[in-house]
Motif scaffolding. Sequence first.
Motif, PDB file in Angstrom:
ATOM      1  N   GLY A 213      -7.093   6.931 -56.228  1.00  0.00           N
ATOM      2  CA  GLY A 213      -7.445   8.078 -55.403  1.00  0.00           C
ATOM      3  C   GLY A 213      -8.913   8.395 -55.559  1.00  0.00           C
ATOM      4  O   GLY A 213      -9.699   7.559 -56.001  1.00  0.00           O
ATOM      5  N   HIS A 214      -9.304   9.600 -55.211  1.00  0.00           N
ATOM      6  CA  HIS A 214     -10.704  10.020 -55.329  1.00  0.00           C
ATOM      7  C   HIS A 214     -10.951  10.578 -56.725  1.00  0.00           C
ATOM      8  O   HIS A 214     -10.624  11.725 -57.015  1.00  0.00           O
ATOM      9  CB  HIS A 214     -11.043  11.080 -54.280  1.00  0.00           C
ATOM     10  CG  HIS A 214     -10.914  10.592 -52.879  1.00  0.00           C
ATOM     11  ND1 HIS A 214     -10.850  11.429 -51.789  1.00  0.00           N
ATOM     12  CD2 HIS A 214     -10.819   9.333 -52.371  1.00  0.00           C
ATOM     13  CE1 HIS A 214     -10.726  10.716 -50.680  1.00  0.00           C
ATOM     14  NE2 HIS A 214     -10.708   9.444 -51.019  1.00  0.00           N
ATOM     15  N   GLY A 215     -11.506   9.746 -57.602  1.00  0.00           N
ATOM     16  CA  GLY A 215     -11.779  10.175 -58.959  1.00  0.00           C
ATOM     17  C   GLY A 215     -10.551  10.243 -59.842  1.00  0.00           C
ATOM     18  O   GLY A 215     -10.627  10.656 -61.002  1.00  0.00           O
ATOM     19  N   ARG A 216      -9.399   9.827 -59.314  1.00  0.00           N
ATOM     20  CA  ARG A 216      -8.142   9.844 -60.062  1.00  0.00           C
ATOM     21  C   ARG A 216      -7.392   8.549 -59.792  1.00  0.00           C
ATOM     22  O   ARG A 216      -7.659   7.860 -58.812  1.00  0.00           O
ATOM     23  CB  ARG A 216      -7.275  11.036 -59.647  1.00  0.00           C
ATOM     24  CG  ARG A 216      -7.897  12.401 -59.906  1.00  0.00           C
ATOM     25  CD  ARG A 216      -6.932  13.507 -59.488  1.00  0.00           C
ATOM     26  NE  ARG A 216      -6.746  13.543 -58.032  1.00  0.00           N
ATOM     27  CZ  ARG A 216      -5.712  14.120 -57.431  1.00  0.00           C
ATOM     28  NH1 ARG A 216      -4.735  14.651 -58.144  1.00  0.00           N
ATOM     29  NH2 ARG A 216      -5.639  14.132 -56.111  1.00  0.00           N
ATOM     30  N   TYR A 217      -6.424   8.269 -60.654  1.00  0.00           N
ATOM     31  CA  TYR A 217      -5.580   7.110 -60.418  1.00  0.00           C
ATOM     32  C   TYR A 217      -4.218   7.351 -61.038  1.00  0.00           C
ATOM     33  O   TYR A 217      -4.036   8.235 -61.885  1.00  0.00           O
ATOM     34  CB  TYR A 217      -6.211   5.837 -61.000  1.00  0.00           C
ATOM     35  CG  TYR A 217      -6.132   5.721 -62.505  1.00  0.00           C
ATOM     36  CD1 TYR A 217      -5.105   4.994 -63.114  1.00  0.00           C
ATOM     37  CD2 TYR A 217      -7.092   6.327 -63.322  1.00  0.00           C
ATOM     38  CE1 TYR A 217      -5.037   4.878 -64.500  1.00  0.00           C
ATOM     39  CE2 TYR A 217      -7.019   6.223 -64.697  1.00  0.00           C
ATOM     40  CZ  TYR A 217      -5.998   5.497 -65.282  1.00  0.00           C
ATOM     41  OH  TYR A 217      -5.921   5.386 -66.647  1.00  0.00           O
ATOM     42  N   ALA A 218      -3.245   6.570 -60.591  1.00  0.00           N
ATOM     43  CA  ALA A 218      -1.897   6.622 -61.152  1.00  0.00           C
ATOM     44  C   ALA A 218      -1.509   5.227 -61.609  1.00  0.00           C
ATOM     45  O   ALA A 218      -1.698   4.246 -60.867  1.00  0.00           O
ATOM     46  CB  ALA A 218      -0.893   7.137 -60.118  1.00  0.00           C
ATOM     47  N   SER A 219      -0.995   5.124 -62.812  1.00  0.00           N
ATOM     48  CA  SER A 219      -0.519   3.861 -63.374  1.00  0.00           C
ATOM     49  C   SER A 219       0.998   3.886 -63.426  1.00  0.00           C
ATOM     50  O   SER A 219       1.584   4.769 -64.064  1.00  0.00           O
ATOM     51  CB  SER A 219      -1.095   3.670 -64.784  1.00  0.00           C
ATOM     52  OG  SER A 219      -0.318   2.760 -65.535  1.00  0.00           O
ATOM     53  N   PHE A 220       1.640   2.943 -62.762  1.00  0.00           N
ATOM     54  CA  PHE A 220       3.105   2.869 -62.801  1.00  0.00           C
ATOM     55  C   PHE A 220       3.596   2.675 -64.229  1.00  0.00           C
ATOM     56  O   PHE A 220       4.630   3.218 -64.607  1.00  0.00           O
ATOM     57  CB  PHE A 220       3.600   1.721 -61.904  1.00  0.00           C
ATOM     58  CG  PHE A 220       3.769   2.113 -60.465  1.00  0.00           C
ATOM     59  CD1 PHE A 220       4.988   1.969 -59.846  1.00  0.00           C
ATOM     60  CD2 PHE A 220       2.696   2.625 -59.729  1.00  0.00           C
ATOM     61  CE1 PHE A 220       5.161   2.328 -58.516  1.00  0.00           C
ATOM     62  CE2 PHE A 220       2.857   2.987 -58.411  1.00  0.00           C
ATOM     63  CZ  PHE A 220       4.099   2.840 -57.796  1.00  0.00           C
ATOM     64  N   ARG A 221       2.882   1.890 -65.025  1.00  0.00           N
ATOM     65  CA  ARG A 221       3.279   1.660 -66.407  1.00  0.00           C
ATOM     66  C   ARG A 221       3.264   2.973 -67.196  1.00  0.00           C
ATOM     67  O   ARG A 221       4.208   3.291 -67.902  1.00  0.00           O
ATOM     68  CB  ARG A 221       2.332   0.651 -67.046  1.00  0.00           C
ATOM     69  CG  ARG A 221       2.630   0.313 -68.497  1.00  0.00           C
ATOM     70  CD  ARG A 221       3.841  -0.572 -68.671  1.00  0.00           C
ATOM     71  NE  ARG A 221       3.661  -1.887 -68.057  1.00  0.00           N
ATOM     72  CZ  ARG A 221       4.604  -2.817 -68.025  1.00  0.00           C
ATOM     73  NH1 ARG A 221       5.800  -2.561 -68.552  1.00  0.00           N
ATOM     74  NH2 ARG A 221       4.373  -3.980 -67.463  1.00  0.00           N
ATOM     75  N   SER A 222       2.187   3.736 -67.041  1.00  0.00           N
ATOM     76  CA  SER A 222       2.071   4.988 -67.773  1.00  0.00           C
ATOM     77  C   SER A 222       3.084   6.017 -67.310  1.00  0.00           C
ATOM     78  O   SER A 222       3.560   6.851 -68.087  1.00  0.00           O
ATOM     79  CB  SER A 222       0.652   5.565 -67.614  1.00  0.00           C
ATOM     80  OG  SER A 222      -0.305   4.699 -68.193  1.00  0.00           O
ATOM     81  N   LEU A 223       3.457   5.957 -66.018  1.00  0.00           N
ATOM     82  CA  LEU A 223       4.410   6.911 -65.470  1.00  0.00           C
ATOM     83  C   LEU A 223       5.857   6.517 -65.746  1.00  0.00           C
ATOM     84  O   LEU A 223       6.779   7.240 -65.361  1.00  0.00           O
ATOM     85  CB  LEU A 223       4.199   7.038 -63.957  1.00  0.00           C
ATOM     86  CG  LEU A 223       2.888   7.696 -63.517  1.00  0.00           C
ATOM     87  CD1 LEU A 223       2.722   7.577 -61.994  1.00  0.00           C
ATOM     88  CD2 LEU A 223       2.835   9.165 -63.944  1.00  0.00           C
ATOM     89  N   GLY A 224       6.060   5.363 -66.373  1.00  0.00           N
ATOM     90  CA  GLY A 224       7.417   4.908 -66.662  1.00  0.00           C
ATOM     91  C   GLY A 224       8.132   4.372 -65.445  1.00  0.00           C
ATOM     92  O   GLY A 224       9.377   4.328 -65.419  1.00  0.00           O
ATOM     93  N   LEU A 225       7.367   3.936 -64.440  1.00  0.00           N
ATOM     94  CA  LEU A 225       7.958   3.426 -63.202  1.00  0.00           C
ATOM     95  C   LEU A 225       7.984   1.909 -63.145  1.00  0.00           C
ATOM     96  O   LEU A 225       8.380   1.329 -62.138  1.00  0.00           O
ATOM     97  CB  LEU A 225       7.179   3.967 -61.988  1.00  0.00           C
ATOM     98  CG  LEU A 225       7.197   5.486 -61.809  1.00  0.00           C
ATOM     99  CD1 LEU A 225       6.256   5.909 -60.671  1.00  0.00           C
ATOM    100  CD2 LEU A 225       8.618   5.976 -61.519  1.00  0.00           C
ATOM    101  N   LEU A 226       7.573   1.288 -64.213  1.00  0.00           N
ATOM    102  CA  LEU A 226       7.522  -0.177 -64.233  1.00  0.00           C
ATOM    103  C   LEU A 226       8.071  -0.696 -65.560  1.00  0.00           C
ATOM    104  O   LEU A 226       7.646  -0.227 -66.612  1.00  0.00           O
ATOM    105  CB  LEU A 226       6.088  -0.658 -64.036  1.00  0.00           C
ATOM    106  CG  LEU A 226       5.869  -2.154 -63.896  1.00  0.00           C
ATOM    107  CD1 LEU A 226       6.578  -2.693 -62.672  1.00  0.00           C
ATOM    108  CD2 LEU A 226       4.371  -2.451 -63.794  1.00  0.00           C
TER     109      LEU A 226
END
Length: 226
Positions: A213-226
């Motif tokens: 995103g803009h200055g942000r990001y999401a990691s599936f691994r960190s979110l427990g989605l992978l």
Amino acid sequence: MSKLSFAFAPASPTQRLAMDGSLVVLPTEDTTEQDLLTALLRASQAMACASALLQNFPSIGHVITAEPSQLRALGLTGHDIAVFRLVREIACRMARAEVRSRPVLSNWQALIAYLQTAMAYEQIEQFRILFLDRKNNLIADEVQQRGTVNHTPVYPREVMKRALILNASALIVVHNHPSGDPKPSREDIETTRELKAAANALEVELHDHVVIGHGRYASFRSLGLL
């Protein structure tokens, strides 16, 4: 040919960076985005043009990555657009060099900085794949698909086919959200499940799916989605 003279004194927030062949004031952290853009532009009304750009785009990052047709509509010349592209390409190559300096998983912040530079301000979604060897060194960095403002088609079979061609042992897949919000959508989650299943079938490790995103990001691994 006239010689450039360089002034090393700190520039004030409102000081223009003249690029007329006589003086260049080196920018500092206090230099405004408008002054930075003004310095890059060759247009006769450079300051007014820079102001118009920042009124039409949310940030300097959006300006630098805007479509040529959008920039021409605001008075930029072909030379101006080429300069913007050069600035962006230099920034991307500098950031990519940091990623290649050591194994990707132990160089995570450099990877995110590169992905932000390369993808955060794109106006359409793109799906990027980082192919890694057994030691998690980067083999290849490729944009496989480009889509619309809120969707990119992803074909797990094509992803795995390319991984086999490159003899990759692991993958990190990445896409951007032009809205600026990196929160994964339901479709993102389902696509990741399909990619994970395809990778497992071929004994290829899917390390992560990153949404930029803009200055942000999401990691599936960190979110427990992978």
